[in-house]
Scaffold this motif. Structure first.
Motif, short mmCIF file in Angstrom:
data_model
loop_
_atom_site.label_atom_id
_atom_site.label_comp_id
_atom_site.label_asym_id
_atom_site.label_seq_id
_atom_site.Cartn_x
_atom_site.Cartn_y
_atom_site.Cartn_z
N ILE A 133 -51.38 36.32 -13.92
CA ILE A 133 -52.52 37.24 -13.93
C ILE A 133 -53.22 37.26 -15.29
N ASN A 162 -42.83 33.83 -3.06
CA ASN A 162 -41.68 34.45 -3.72
C ASN A 162 -42.06 35.36 -4.87
N PHE A 163 -43.34 35.45 -5.16
CA PHE A 163 -43.84 36.38 -6.20
C PHE A 163 -43.28 36.11 -7.58
N LEU A 164 -43.01 34.86 -7.92
CA LEU A 164 -42.44 34.65 -9.25
C LEU A 164 -43.47 34.09 -10.21
N GLY A 165 -43.38 34.52 -11.46
CA GLY A 165 -44.30 34.05 -12.47
C GLY A 165 -45.64 34.76 -12.43
N MET A 166 -45.62 36.02 -11.98
CA MET A 166 -46.88 36.75 -11.82
C MET A 166 -47.53 37.16 -13.14
N CYS A 167 -46.71 37.58 -14.11
CA CYS A 167 -47.28 38.16 -15.34
C CYS A 167 -48.24 37.19 -16.00
N LEU A 197 -36.56 30.96 -14.21
CA LEU A 197 -35.24 31.49 -13.92
C LEU A 197 -35.06 31.62 -12.41
N GLY A 198 -36.14 31.99 -11.72
CA GLY A 198 -36.07 32.15 -10.27
C GLY A 198 -35.66 30.86 -9.59
N LEU A 206 -45.10 31.20 -6.15
CA LEU A 206 -45.88 32.36 -6.57
C LEU A 206 -46.30 33.22 -5.39
N LEU A 207 -46.87 32.57 -4.38
CA LEU A 207 -47.49 33.35 -3.32
C LEU A 207 -46.48 33.80 -2.26
N THR A 246 -40.72 30.75 -21.53
CA THR A 246 -39.35 31.24 -21.52
C THR A 246 -39.24 32.50 -20.68
N VAL A 247 -40.24 33.38 -20.77
CA VAL A 247 -40.15 34.63 -20.03
C VAL A 247 -40.88 34.56 -18.70
N ASN A 248 -41.25 33.35 -18.27
CA ASN A 248 -41.88 33.22 -16.96
C ASN A 248 -40.77 33.26 -15.91
N CYS A 249 -40.82 34.25 -15.03
CA CYS A 249 -39.66 34.42 -14.14
C CYS A 249 -39.56 33.31 -13.11
#
Lengths: 197, 203
Positions: free
Chosen positions: A32, A24-29, A120-121, A21-22, A114-117
């Motif tokens: 937050i 690679n910025f993935l799963g931000m939506c 997939l990332g 997260l911190l 499912t839509v948590n990036c």
């Protein structure tokens, strides 16, 4: 051709120095929107960790035994996302059968995954860095734990922020993002120890 | 929401901006913005995918059973992302490489799914296409502004061309993760303050 990284090192790195997260910025939506309450954050963190570990293993196998031999690498986005959606669906049914209480707790969070990036990332990072099976599973688990740790920390900070005198325009997402920025800086402190690539 | 083309443009670029009002799709906002060229490619790809996904969803919305519409939408999105990925690999291999997994992650960018659900599902094809383009533009503008500051202060360059004198010491923090959060946070702060003022003025 897998890179020569000790699984334990990889586990540590994926939790702290290369936090999904911190760094690679993935799963931000979902990070937050869910982080306002510690209990939900905990439920989501747990669910993400489980799904990440399972899908990392399945996606590794799919990549190694189906996509690469058949030269279908360009289909990987579709295949990975289907694997993820199917895993989430399956997990939902299993949890519902085995532990209705946990199912009630996780209820709304499971489909969101499912839509948590991040999921997939991780699958795509595994492909790009050509990890071995053990490395993939450890990387999936570590990324999940790292995500869990980060969302719990943010939820705890948000509790305090509720009472803080923040300017109106900065309230909500603004201050949350700046808080995450400080967390990212703190986590960067670990990065001198080791790194994965 | 009104659906005249000019109103849509205003909504998607400002009043209902996907990034700083709806806080959607910020993973990639943060990840690709340390370099203007990467950001440009990424945002153009997103405009393309959003527009065509909206168009397709709108065209076939009566054929999709409600129960499976999410998975159908995801497959449509994945289809267009694959096209983008193949094009980038063929024509811009260097950028494709440095974007890494983030091109693939356009699939899980919530802006696209959000617009398909909220707009294309209920509107005719052409206006949905336009909605896709403008939503993508709203995303593009914010990303380019953030990338401008990050690249200028972090490397002293714009589009990889040096613009600052060599006596300037690059702020290494700007190319690293935390600065993306700080900049986006401040950007949201400024935008929100202006919006609150506008609302106050109307009353």
């Amino acid at each position: 051709m897998s890179p020569d990284i000790n699984p334990l090192v990889l586990l540590f790195a994926s939790i702290f120095t290369s936090n999904i997260l911190l760094a690679n910025f993935l799963g931000m939506c979902s990070f937050i929107s869910i982080s306002k309450d510690i209990k939900s954050a905990n439920g989501l963190g747990m669910a993400v960790t489980v799904v990440l570990t399972i899908t990392a293993a399945i996606n590794w196998a799919v990549l190694r035994f189906i996509l690469l031999p058949l030269d279908l690498l360009y289909l990987r986005y579709i295949v990975f996302i289907i694997v993820i959606a199917a895993t989430v669906q399956m997990l939902e049914m299993v949890i519902d059968r085995l532990s209705p209480a946990l199912y009630m707790n996780l209820g709304i969070f499971l489909p969101l995954i499912t839509v948590n990036c991040a999921i997939l990332g991780v699958a795509l990072f595994i492909e790009i860095r050509s990890y071995s099976f053990v490395q993939s599973v450890v990387y999936g688990l570590g990324s999940g734990l790292g995500w869990w740790l980060a969302i719990m920390a943010l939820a705890a900070i948000q509790k305090k922020l509720e009472k803080a005198p923040v300017p109106t325009g900065l309230k909500g997402p603004g201050i949350t993002l700046i808080t995450i920025g400080f967390m990212a800086m703190a986590f960067m402190g670990f990065s001198g120890m080791l790194s994965v690539q | 929401m009104s659906s005249s083309p000019s109103q849509l443009l205003k909504d998607n670029l400002w009043y209902n901006n996907p990034i700083f009002v709806q806080i959607l799709g910020i993973c990639s906002t943060l990840a690709v913005t340390n370099n203007l060229s990467n950001t440009m490619v990424m945002t153009v790809s997103l405009v393309f995918v959003t527009a065509f996904t909206n168009l397709t969803v709108s065209l076939i919305k009566n054929l999709i059973p409600r129960k499976v519409r999410m998975i159908v939408q995801t497959l449509i999105i994945a289809f267009f992302v694959i096209i983008v990925d193949i094009l980038l690999r063929a024509y811009l291999p260097a950028i494709s490489k440095s974007l890494g997994p983030y091109v693939g992650l356009i699939i899980t960018n919530c802006i696209i799914m959000g617009r398909a659900e909220a707009f294309a599902q209920a509107n005719p094809p052409l206006i949905s296409f336009w909605d896709g383009i403008t939503s993508g533009l709203g995303y593009m503008v914010v990303l380019l502004v953030i990338a401008f500051f990050r690249e200028l202060l972090g490397f002293g360059t714009l589009f990889n061309i040096p613009v600052l004198p060599s006596s300037f010491t690059p702020w290494t923090i700007m190319v690293m993760a935390p600065s993306a959060f700080f900049l986006l946070g401040s950007f949201i702060w400024i935008a929100k303050t202006i919006m609150l003022k506008q609302e106050g003025g109307k009353k």
